[in-house]
Design a protein around this motif. Sequence first.
Motif, short mmCIF file in Angstrom:
data_model
loop_
_atom_site.label_atom_id
_atom_site.label_comp_id
_atom_site.label_asym_id
_atom_site.label_seq_id
_atom_site.Cartn_x
_atom_site.Cartn_y
_atom_site.Cartn_z
N GLU A 1 0.68 -1.12 -0.31
CA GLU A 1 -0.27 -0.15 0.06
C GLU A 1 0.54 1.03 -0.15
OE1 GLU A 1 -2.74 -0.06 3.00
OE2 GLU A 1 -3.98 -1.70 2.50
N ASN A 2 1.98 1.05 0.65
CA ASN A 2 3.09 2.47 0.38
C ASN A 2 3.81 2.40 -0.51
OD1 ASN A 2 4.66 0.36 1.46
ND2 ASN A 2 5.56 1.12 2.91
N GLY A 3 3.60 2.02 -1.21
CA GLY A 3 4.65 1.89 -3.26
C GLY A 3 5.65 0.92 -2.74
N ALA A 4 5.30 0.55 -1.79
CA ALA A 4 7.17 -0.46 -1.68
C ALA A 4 6.28 -1.47 -2.54
CB ALA A 4 7.85 -0.97 -0.16
N SER A 5 7.73 -2.28 -3.37
CA SER A 5 7.88 -3.71 -4.09
C SER A 5 8.71 -4.46 -3.32
CB SER A 5 7.87 -2.99 -5.16
OG SER A 5 9.22 -2.68 -5.58
N ILE A 6 7.83 -6.08 -3.45
CA ILE A 6 8.47 -7.39 -3.22
C ILE A 6 8.42 -8.32 -4.97
CG2 ILE A 6 8.67 -9.06 -1.66
CD1 ILE A 6 7.46 -7.30 0.56
N VAL A 7 9.89 -8.49 -4.55
CA VAL A 7 9.71 -9.66 -5.80
C VAL A 7 10.07 -11.18 -5.88
CG1 VAL A 7 10.96 -11.22 -7.26
CG2 VAL A 7 10.15 -8.20 -7.56
N LEU A 8 9.14 -12.14 -4.65
CA LEU A 8 9.33 -13.13 -4.46
C LEU A 8 9.44 -14.48 -5.67
CD1 LEU A 8 9.33 -15.26 -2.38
CD2 LEU A 8 5.81 -15.59 -2.42
N GLU A 9 10.50 -15.41 -5.20
CA GLU A 9 11.32 -16.38 -5.91
C GLU A 9 11.87 -17.81 -5.41
OE1 GLU A 9 14.53 -14.67 -7.37
OE2 GLU A 9 15.82 -15.81 -5.76
N SER A 10 10.92 -19.14 -6.07
CA SER A 10 10.69 -20.07 -5.04
C SER A 10 10.59 -21.20 -6.05
CB SER A 10 9.59 -20.19 -4.46
OG SER A 10 8.12 -20.18 -5.77
N SER A 11 11.94 -22.43 -6.01
CA SER A 11 11.70 -23.25 -7.20
C SER A 11 12.25 -24.65 -5.53
CB SER A 11 12.93 -23.01 -8.41
OG SER A 11 13.87 -22.92 -7.91
N TRP A 12 11.53 -26.07 -6.72
CA TRP A 12 12.25 -27.11 -5.96
C TRP A 12 13.69 -27.36 -7.02
CZ3 TRP A 12 7.30 -29.38 -4.77
CH2 TRP A 12 6.67 -29.18 -3.18
#
Length: 359
Positions: free
Chosen positions: A242-253
């Motif tokens: 909501e405050n404009g911050a961004s997150i990239v989430l990466e996951s793998s087996w």
Amino acid sequence: MSRTYRIGIIGCGGIANGKHMPSLKKLQNVELVAFCDIIEDKATEASEKYGAADSRVYTDYTELLKDDTIDIIHVLTPNDSHADIAIAALESGKHVMCEKPMAKTAADAARMVEAAKRTGKKLTIGYNNRFRPDSLHLKKLCEEGALGEVYYAKAHAIRRRAVPTWGVFLDEEKQGGGPLIDIGTHALDLTLWMMDNYKPKVVLGTSYHKLSQTENAANAWGPWDPAKFTVEDSAMGMIVMENGASIVLESSWALNSLEVDEAKCTLCGTEAGADMKGGLRINGEKNSRLYTTEVDLSAGGVAFYSGSTEDAPDVEMRAWIKAIDEDTDPVVTPEQAYVVSQILEAIYESSRTGKAVYL
């Protein structure tokens, strides 16, 4: 500690034997008095190895919950049963630690939050990576404002070829997903906690089944059975807060990548940045020069147990029992874990629909 706490274990499989029971057994103010598993031999073996003299064995958790002398329940079952068991335990007057992820669905996680509030009992989720020395040190830096405003972050949960082939890990009906809900959940929890930001706005995600059908695949635990591999082999998400911050989430087996990181995060703030790659590193600018500092974590204590050289699960269990004894909030609150579940579910939904999900 003011008293000795009696603990019941529901689910005596890998995570119980690899984390919860060994760490709890080390604490002087707890007794493991009840063990439940649908496979009775597992519960019996756990009781013989970790149980108090009067410990009992069950195959039906509802029977275990009738014991009013039990103070705390640890729910260590497949994801689809987390909510029902945890809620029943809370309603029976017991505090609950539930293994991650909080639940298979966000709706179930919300039910767990409501039950904890309604019963007045404590509920926490097993995000043990918060209790590593690097995590605790970085959290302290974040709280002190050393990084400034953290407006971009990456949550890392990448394995090259490490697909868990035992239990129900590959069963979407039981687990709700693959690496995203299994290990991506750790990385996301760690990142949100560092940012102290639990207000997601929009999520865009993709999940892949690109390597899951490989026959005789190279894998840390031996080849998987493609016919049983019903969950994704990798999943990625983009979260805008909501405050404009961004997150990239990466996951793998399983992913063709040499950049392998699990339960780690990268933070970018207005004053400095940090990452957990090859140790904890802080970067920034001072006196018109860029700097990188590698933090020596080989000595010193942690916030919950001064001078400790304990593993993260040991610190986690000590902090959990301390929160109950001192009647304080657990380090991992159910409200925080619920947001993690919301975001993970939104990534799956976005992947299915091809559209962004607004929360």
